[in-house]
Design a protein around this motif. Structure first.
Motif: not given
Length: 267
Positions: A77-85
């Motif tokens: 999850d390189p997008g952890v903390g962002t608004d990715r679903s």
């Protein structure tokens, strides 16, 4: 929405965390704190960091060895903390939970799958009271997977179904004329190079050869069919094309790794 899923109480866990630190252990602790009878299986924690496609590759080729009703949690999850679903995917009587970053695309595109975008309401209901911006595996994904696996939350409660999801970051194998083109998707502890070319794509060849790393390689059935140090290709236990070097490392012999192009043609 009526979706039939009978949880077995089994959870598999796939991450790119490795085994340094307490990350994996605390994720298991969160799940067991929710329901102590859950059975948690470590599937793979050596996924290449920040490469969701490899996690999806192993999930597709491993989940059917587990009982129907298993929840498969994958956190790369390189997008952890962002608004990715967050997605929950129901396929073949199993549920797959992970970030919407291409990780679950191979499952979705291979099987008759129902894709659910987990709602903020459901995430908030399951998540820990304090959610770190850098460890959703512990604070968000683990409690959600535990609630699904224990039956505390039903599939119908998770959110709305969708046909919109992030595709895999790796293109699937392609048939180009009389050739099949794929890539090295991962490697193992022996230095074998594992491609994304499924065995079914080799069936049209009478005498296939494999082109990789500037070499033309022949197919074998087992590692023992050649002498130590010889390069070979075979269909491995995952049902995909593998490049090996008998009793040595194909990575070192060919000086290639993940993402390297591999093609198959008639000899």
């Amino acid at each position: 929405m009526t979706i039939q899923f009978k949880p077995s109480g089994v959870i598999t866990l796939t991450t790119d965390f490795g085994h340094r630190g307490s990350f994996i252990g605390t994720m298991k602790g969160v799940m067991l704190a929710r329901e102590s009878s859950l059975k948690i299986i470590d599937l793979n924690h050596e996924i290449l960091v920040h490469w969701p496609a490899e996690a999806g590759f192993w999930l597709r080729r491993s989940f059917n060895y587990f009982p129907t009703g298993t929840v498969h949690l994958a956190v790369v999850d390189p997008g952890v903390g962002t608004d990715r679903s967050v997605l929950a995917v129901l396929a073949e009587g199993h549920v797959f939970v992970g970030p919407d970053n291409g990780l679950l695309a191979e499952i979705i595109e291979t099987f008759d799958a129902t894709v659910i975008r987990v709602s903020e309401k459901s995430l908030s209901k399951s998540s820990l009271k304090q959610v770190s911006a850098t460890f959703h595996g512990r604070d968000l994904f683990s409690p959600l997977a535990a609630d699904i696996a224990s039956g505390a939350i039903s599939i119908a409660e998770l959110g709305e179904t969708t046909e919109d999801y992030i595709p895999s970051l790796v293109e699937p194998p392609e048939v180009i004329g009389s050739k099949v083109q794929g890539v090295v998707i991962t490697s193992d502890n022996f230095g074998n190079l594992i491609t994304n070319i499924d065995e079914s794509l080799l069936e049209s060849f009478d005498s296939p050869v494999v082109l990789a790393g500037g070499h033309t390689l022949s197919m074998s059935r087992t590692y023992g069919d050649v002498s130590p140090g010889d390069l070979l290709c075979l269909v491995n236990s995952a049902g995909v094309l593998e490049i090996a070097c008998a009793e040595q490392s194909a990575i070192e012999a060919l000086n290639i790794s993940r993402g390297a192009p591999v093609s198959v043609e008639e000899s």
